[in-house]
Design a protein around this motif. Sequence first.
Motif, PDB file in Angstrom:
ATOM      1  N   LEU A   1     -58.134  12.736 -13.456  1.00 19.42           N
ATOM      2  CA  LEU A   1     -57.642  12.620 -12.082  1.00 19.42           C
ATOM      3  C   LEU A   1     -58.767  12.197 -11.138  1.00 19.42           C
ATOM      4  O   LEU A   1     -58.627  11.241 -10.362  1.00 19.42           O
ATOM      5  N   VAL A   2     -59.893  12.893 -11.226  1.00 18.77           N
ATOM      6  CA  VAL A   2     -61.021  12.584 -10.339  1.00 18.77           C
ATOM      7  C   VAL A   2     -61.478  11.134 -10.543  1.00 18.77           C
ATOM      8  O   VAL A   2     -61.698  10.394  -9.580  1.00 18.77           O
ATOM      9  N   ASN A   3     -61.609  10.729 -11.804  1.00 23.10           N
ATOM     10  CA  ASN A   3     -62.092   9.374 -12.073  1.00 23.10           C
ATOM     11  C   ASN A   3     -61.088   8.311 -11.651  1.00 23.10           C
ATOM     12  O   ASN A   3     -61.470   7.213 -11.240  1.00 23.10           O
ATOM     13  N   ALA A   4     -59.801   8.653 -11.730  1.00 26.90           N
ATOM     14  CA  ALA A   4     -58.789   7.709 -11.251  1.00 26.90           C
ATOM     15  C   ALA A   4     -58.862   7.586  -9.731  1.00 26.90           C
ATOM     16  O   ALA A   4     -58.756   6.489  -9.181  1.00 26.90           O
ATOM     17  N   LEU A   5     -59.076   8.710  -9.043  1.00 24.09           N
ATOM     18  CA  LEU A   5     -59.173   8.667  -7.579  1.00 24.09           C
ATOM     19  C   LEU A   5     -60.404   7.872  -7.142  1.00 24.09           C
ATOM     20  O   LEU A   5     -60.384   7.191  -6.128  1.00 24.09           O
TER      21      LEU A   5
END
Lengths: 244, 283
Positions: A48-52
């Motif tokens: 999630l963090v890396n996608a954001l």
Amino acid sequence: MSESALLAAEGLHVAYGDAPALWDVSLTIAAGETVAVIGPNGAGKTTLVNALARLLAIRRGRLRFDGDDVTAATAQDMCQRGVALVPEGRRLFVGMTVEENLEIGCYRPAARRRRAQNLERVYDMFPILRQRRRQISGTMSGGQQQMVAIGRALMAEPRLLLIDEPSLGLAPAIVEQVFTVIQDIHAQGVAVLLIEQNVAKALEIADRAYVLEGGRIVGAGLPRDLLAQPHIRSAYLGEDGAER
Amino acid sequence: MPSATLLGQSILSGLFIGGLYALMGLGLSLAWGYLKLINLAHLAFAFLAAYVTYQFVGYAGLSPPVALLIVVPAFFLLGVALQALYTRFAVGEFASLLVTFGIAVIVESLIQYFWTADFRKLQIEHGTASLRIGTLFVPVIEALMLLVAAALSLATWAWLRFTYLGKAMRASAENPEIAAAFGIDPRRLALLMSGIGTAYAGVAGVFIALTSTLFPAQIFAWVGVVFAVVILGGLGNPLGVLAAGLAIGVSESVTMAVTEPTWAPLVAFTLLILVLILRPGRI
Ligand SMILES: Nc1ncnc2c1ncn2[C@@H]1O[C@H](COP(=O)(O)OP(=O)(O)OP(=O)(O)O)[C@@H](O)[C@H]1O
Ligand SMILES: [Mg+2]
């Protein structure tokens, strides 16, 4: 809420090759808000963090930052807009010195102009880094490397800071210090998305929290409401739901 | 044992040839260290630049500095264009060996086609001018070549060490993904780096034209010693390349003076093997 949100994700799907890792994930972060995401190992928090941060492709769904559609934006673009990342496992430029890592943090032109002030701010926050500024970052202890990773992100003068498991593998005293710094950052008006294994601590400092399990958001709310749920208590706080 | 003068003269000529080794190794080392590209075509480009210089100076009547002013930007652009292709076709470290070997063969064929396999030597005014210092002769062009090699190595080192762009280059070589998250564009930096490295091949080529006899087979004859210089110097380390170039140049030249010329080619590899055994993990 979604109108005024600094960051708004709607129905994100993210996959590694053919293997989906996130399904239909929606979340919002308001300006200046600290939001925690909790979940078991392998839930998809780092994904999630890396996608954001736009390091991973978004297969479906929509991502908005500050009202603009950034679903197709690049990582560089997110940086220019004011998103900074403290990645899982720190991922420093280990062959470079502490100060060089911090300087890469203020590579974006808007932050570069205030390089000197920002360096002072980070060194005041972590005095040990001032002493070690010429040391090759890869030779430092885990805790010090985590300080560099946080400092590097702060050098970018972010409006939204994404922090992925800052306390992983750190001694308790250092963990305390890291949480104090995150609260200071929050107090300065920076929005924070915090991923943290230490759920009790994360819920203590967060304004709101999401629960991510198996790649889906399965719960959201104020920390005290989440803490009242027996499922959360037993799964994340190691408590038997019946006690207390 | 040779006389002091002979020894001094051979150390001097070792320094000069070492400067040329460094000049040829610099671009190779940068591409290998920062772009993960083992560029076998690098020396072919240096000799292409040498033949182009030969043409410009020998036939078009341009002066060497003017030839340099044309060759350097042209080779910079060539480097940028090639890197764009390598990125477009996702050429990795191992594949780069094959691809650039292919390019080297093509360049060699082009040189054969345009300039034949004959020996070519540029005759220029003052081309063999030399200064006399004590009992030693210092050829001016060779000395200039050494100076340029030292200046470029130093400038590249300082650029990587002290400028934002140089630091961004090092960061994106280490971790392109995280570098991108801090606003760095690793692809554009790779284009710049490839341009710089190929421009250095151009500079080397101009000096090769001014100092040596040209023939196409030379391209592959230099591969061994230049690779030894690059590996000895440390990948992506400009000052290391300079030091290794000079060390190999001087050792070769002194070996020739003390023993006989046939031993000289062994020097570079003996040094290389020694260093790889004593300090493994350089590549
Ligand atoms: N690079 C990758 N390639 C393929 N699958 C991956 C990759 N990274 C993660 N995954 C998979 O995606 C899922 C989510 O992983 P992710 O790392 O996002 O979880 P996490 O919640 O951060 O876990 P942890 O608490 O261990 O850090 C897992 O099933 C994991 O195996
Ligand atoms: Mg994780």
